[in-house]
Design a protein around this motif. Structure first.
Motif, PDB file in Angstrom:
ATOM      1  N   ASP A  36       7.812   6.171  -1.096  1.00 19.81           N
ATOM      2  CA  ASP A  36       6.661   5.270  -1.188  1.00 19.81           C
ATOM      3  C   ASP A  36       5.887   5.613  -2.460  1.00 19.81           C
ATOM      4  O   ASP A  36       5.378   6.722  -2.611  1.00 19.81           O
ATOM      5  CB  ASP A  36       5.782   5.455   0.047  1.00 19.81           C
ATOM      6  CG  ASP A  36       4.770   4.330   0.232  1.00 19.81           C
ATOM      7  OD1 ASP A  36       4.324   3.741  -0.776  1.00 19.81           O
ATOM      8  OD2 ASP A  36       4.408   4.044   1.397  1.00 19.81           O
ATOM      9  N   VAL A  37       5.806   4.648  -3.386  1.00 18.69           N
ATOM     10  CA  VAL A  37       5.144   4.903  -4.668  1.00 18.69           C
ATOM     11  C   VAL A  37       3.751   4.278  -4.719  1.00 18.69           C
ATOM     12  O   VAL A  37       3.148   4.147  -5.782  1.00 18.69           O
ATOM     13  CB  VAL A  37       5.995   4.390  -5.859  1.00 18.69           C
ATOM     14  CG1 VAL A  37       7.318   5.131  -5.925  1.00 18.69           C
ATOM     15  CG2 VAL A  37       6.238   2.882  -5.763  1.00 18.69           C
ATOM     16  N   GLY A  38       3.236   3.891  -3.561  1.00 16.74           N
ATOM     17  CA  GLY A  38       1.907   3.287  -3.520  1.00 16.74           C
ATOM     18  C   GLY A  38       0.828   4.249  -3.994  1.00 16.74           C
ATOM     19  O   GLY A  38       1.016   5.469  -4.017  1.00 16.74           O
ATOM     20  N   THR A  39      -0.309   3.696  -4.386  1.00 17.80           N
ATOM     21  CA  THR A  39      -1.422   4.537  -4.844  1.00 17.80           C
ATOM     22  C   THR A  39      -2.528   4.629  -3.790  1.00 17.80           C
ATOM     23  O   THR A  39      -3.546   5.263  -4.008  1.00 17.80           O
ATOM     24  CB  THR A  39      -2.021   3.977  -6.146  1.00 17.80           C
ATOM     25  OG1 THR A  39      -2.317   2.592  -5.935  1.00 17.80           O
ATOM     26  CG2 THR A  39      -1.039   4.090  -7.288  1.00 17.80           C
ATOM     27  N   GLY A  40      -2.316   3.972  -2.634  1.00 15.48           N
ATOM     28  CA  GLY A  40      -3.299   4.027  -1.549  1.00 15.48           C
ATOM     29  C   GLY A  40      -3.073   5.220  -0.655  1.00 15.48           C
ATOM     30  O   GLY A  40      -2.468   6.217  -1.056  1.00 15.48           O
ATOM     31  N   LYS A  41      -3.490   5.104   0.593  1.00 18.10           N
ATOM     32  CA  LYS A  41      -3.516   6.280   1.469  1.00 18.10           C
ATOM     33  C   LYS A  41      -2.141   6.696   1.983  1.00 18.10           C
ATOM     34  O   LYS A  41      -2.022   7.767   2.584  1.00 18.10           O
ATOM     35  CB  LYS A  41      -4.457   6.023   2.650  1.00 18.10           C
ATOM     36  CG  LYS A  41      -4.046   4.874   3.544  1.00 18.10           C
ATOM     37  CD  LYS A  41      -5.028   4.718   4.710  1.00 18.10           C
ATOM     38  CE  LYS A  41      -4.612   3.575   5.627  1.00 18.10           C
ATOM     39  NZ  LYS A  41      -5.468   3.458   6.793  1.00 18.10           N
ATOM     40  N   TYR A  42      -1.104   5.876   1.771  1.00 15.93           N
ATOM     41  CA  TYR A  42       0.232   6.261   2.237  1.00 15.93           C
ATOM     42  C   TYR A  42       1.166   6.667   1.098  1.00 15.93           C
ATOM     43  O   TYR A  42       2.295   7.078   1.334  1.00 15.93           O
ATOM     44  CB  TYR A  42       0.879   5.096   2.996  1.00 15.93           C
ATOM     45  CG  TYR A  42       0.116   4.645   4.214  1.00 15.93           C
ATOM     46  CD1 TYR A  42      -0.216   5.554   5.215  1.00 15.93           C
ATOM     47  CD2 TYR A  42      -0.266   3.317   4.357  1.00 15.93           C
ATOM     48  CE1 TYR A  42      -0.913   5.143   6.342  1.00 15.93           C
ATOM     49  CE2 TYR A  42      -0.962   2.886   5.480  1.00 15.93           C
ATOM     50  CZ  TYR A  42      -1.291   3.811   6.474  1.00 15.93           C
ATOM     51  OH  TYR A  42      -1.974   3.398   7.575  1.00 15.93           O
ATOM     52  N   GLY A  43       0.719   6.504  -0.147  1.00 23.59           N
ATOM     53  CA  GLY A  43       1.625   6.618  -1.287  1.00 23.59           C
ATOM     54  C   GLY A  43       1.989   8.035  -1.673  1.00 23.59           C
ATOM     55  O   GLY A  43       1.506   9.010  -1.106  1.00 23.59           O
ATOM     56  N   HIS A  44       2.862   8.138  -2.675  1.00 23.83           N
ATOM     57  CA  HIS A  44       3.328   9.419  -3.238  1.00 23.83           C
ATOM     58  C   HIS A  44       4.009  10.286  -2.180  1.00 23.83           C
ATOM     59  O   HIS A  44       3.882  11.507  -2.187  1.00 23.83           O
ATOM     60  CB  HIS A  44       2.176  10.186  -3.894  1.00 23.83           C
ATOM     61  CG  HIS A  44       1.520   9.422  -5.001  1.00 23.83           C
ATOM     62  ND1 HIS A  44       2.191   9.023  -6.141  1.00 23.83           N
ATOM     63  CD2 HIS A  44       0.251   8.958  -5.139  1.00 23.83           C
ATOM     64  CE1 HIS A  44       1.369   8.351  -6.936  1.00 23.83           C
ATOM     65  NE2 HIS A  44       0.192   8.286  -6.351  1.00 23.83           N
ATOM     66  N   THR A  45       4.720   9.628  -1.274  1.00 23.88           N
ATOM     67  CA  THR A  45       5.349  10.383  -0.194  1.00 23.88           C
ATOM     68  C   THR A  45       6.800   9.969  -0.008  1.00 23.88           C
ATOM     69  O   THR A  45       7.242   8.912  -0.456  1.00 23.88           O
ATOM     70  CB  THR A  45       4.611  10.134   1.145  1.00 23.88           C
ATOM     71  OG1 THR A  45       4.475   8.725   1.340  1.00 23.88           O
ATOM     72  CG2 THR A  45       3.253  10.799   1.168  1.00 23.88           C
ATOM     73  N   VAL A  46       7.534  10.846   0.695  1.00 23.48           N
ATOM     74  CA  VAL A  46       8.879  10.557   1.168  1.00 23.48           C
ATOM     75  C   VAL A  46       8.796  10.641   2.685  1.00 23.48           C
ATOM     76  O   VAL A  46       8.362  11.662   3.225  1.00 23.48           O
ATOM     77  CB  VAL A  46       9.887  11.578   0.616  1.00 23.48           C
ATOM     78  CG1 VAL A  46      11.277  11.308   1.176  1.00 23.48           C
ATOM     79  CG2 VAL A  46       9.913  11.545  -0.907  1.00 23.48           C
ATOM     80  N   LYS A  47       9.162   9.553   3.376  1.00 23.23           N
ATOM     81  CA  LYS A  47       8.905   9.487   4.817  1.00 23.23           C
ATOM     82  C   LYS A  47      10.169   9.180   5.602  1.00 23.23           C
ATOM     83  O   LYS A  47      11.015   8.411   5.156  1.00 23.23           O
ATOM     84  CB  LYS A  47       7.853   8.410   5.100  1.00 23.23           C
ATOM     85  CG  LYS A  47       6.477   8.809   4.564  1.00 23.23           C
ATOM     86  CD  LYS A  47       5.440   7.730   4.764  1.00 23.23           C
ATOM     87  CE  LYS A  47       5.605   6.609   3.778  1.00 23.23           C
ATOM     88  NZ  LYS A  47       4.341   5.955   3.425  1.00 23.23           N
ATOM     89  N   GLN A  48      10.240   9.800   6.760  1.00 23.95           N
ATOM     90  CA  GLN A  48      11.365   9.579   7.669  1.00 23.95           C
ATOM     91  C   GLN A  48      10.887   8.757   8.864  1.00 23.95           C
ATOM     92  O   GLN A  48       9.865   9.068   9.482  1.00 23.95           O
ATOM     93  CB  GLN A  48      11.902  10.923   8.155  1.00 23.95           C
ATOM     94  CG  GLN A  48      13.089  10.806   9.102  1.00 23.95           C
ATOM     95  CD  GLN A  48      13.446  12.143   9.737  1.00 23.95           C
ATOM     96  OE1 GLN A  48      12.573  12.983   9.944  1.00 23.95           O
ATOM     97  NE2 GLN A  48      14.717  12.335  10.031  1.00 23.95           N
TER      98      GLN A  48
END
Length: 317
Positions: A104-116
């Motif tokens: 997830d490359v979003g810049t909001g509260k969920y971004g900059h993550t790798v999620k399962q």
């Protein structure tokens, strides 16, 4: 003299035939059954060949971020929670379980993550700090992570850097500890400028589409040691996506700006050598193929096209 002449002729005929390129794939015009389900920009696609499912990540306001289709092209369901701007998507099947990994490359509260996620969209694991762009000093702090590839063992490879500060390839264990890290920002050997896609072959090599350096770099999956690179095939356009065919004989590479899939011969064990483009699939203008995935059972290739805002299926001939 006649014999020699015949040999030369034979060689010439062979290369000219080869250059004409026997078509290797044809478009499945019946996939998906109802294209209208794509109502955002389709950035990524992942195939669960064990269960015959195809996952599509798309972006846009008020659109479902993940769509699930059958391999026949029927829309099954969608989910949306905690996905902001999907970039890469990957399905992992183990003996006991299936899961879907999304960068997830979003810049909001969920971004900059790798999620399962579970196949139904339940969030199971977050790597990185949601909403916080990372520094290259901290392994699990991502900055626009582009794609993930997970092996059956649970070992995972993350290319971190769809334009953020980080330009690196990270290998993590199945309990999310760093095993090794390769790459910094630059043009040198083992450096990256937008590492955009990653895959692993059967003989322990990790292949990375080093997008803005217009090359593919190869690393040893155990040690992280640099093994070689290919650039001669990418003078026209950068590699955006790397995936092996089901028989691991070829590497399928999306070239977004020239709307093309390049099919490269996979090298045997040992030297990486130079790249050989065996075939191409020319897509329509402005389709912009971004990332691809391959059904490891049927050999079908799925292409996420952000220009055309659709996913297309190509069947091997």
């Amino acid at each position: 003299y006649l014999f020699l002449h015949f040999q030369v002729l034979k060689a010439f005929d062979y290369t000219s035939l080869w250059r004409e390129q026997q078509q290797m794939y044809k478009l499945d015009i019946g996939w998906p059954k109802i294209p209208e389900y794509f109502n955002g920009q389709t950035f990524c696609v992942a195939v669960d060949s064990l269960h015959g499912l195809v996952y599509v990540g798309q972006r846009g306001d008020n659109v479902p971020k993940v769509l699930v289709f059958s391999e026949e092209g029927y829309f099954l369901h969608s989910w949306n929670d905690t996905v902001e701007m999907p970039h890469g998507i990957f399905v992992l099947n183990t003996a006991t379980d299936s899961s879907v990994w999304i960068t997830d490359v979003g810049t909001g509260k969920y971004g900059h993550t790798v999620k399962q996620y579970s196949p139904s969209g339940k969030l199971m694991q977050i790597l990185g700090t949601p909403g916080s762009a990372g520094s290259s000093l901290i392994p699990l702090q991502f900055d626009q992570p582009a794609e993930i590839f997970v092996e059956e063992s649970g070992d995972m490879y993350v290319v971190d850097g769809d334009g953020g500060m980080n330009n690196r390839l990270l290998k993590l264990s199945n309990d999310y500890k760093e095993i090794w890290l390769a790459g910094t920002n630059g043009t040198g050997i083992g450096q990256f400028k937008i590492p955009h896609s990653v895959t692993v072959d059967l003989v322990g090599r990790v292949w990375v589409a080093d997008r803005d350096n217009k090359r593919i770099q190869v690393f040893d999956k155990v040690t992280g040691e640099w093994l070689g690179y290919w650039s001669s095939c990418f003078s026209e356009d950068a590699p955006y996506s790397v995936r092996f065919t089901a028989d691991y004989k070829y590497l399928i590479v999306a070239q977004m700006n020239i709307n093309r899939l390049a099919i490269l011969a996979a090298p045997p064990v040992g030297s990486i050598g130079d790249c050989v483009m065996v075939n191409t699939v020319q897509l329509a203008d402005e389709t912009k193929p971004h990332l691809v995935d391959v059904d490891m059972k049927s050999g079908a290739v799925y292409v996420a096209e952000i220009g055309a805002q659709q996913v297309k299926k190509y069947i091997p001939l």
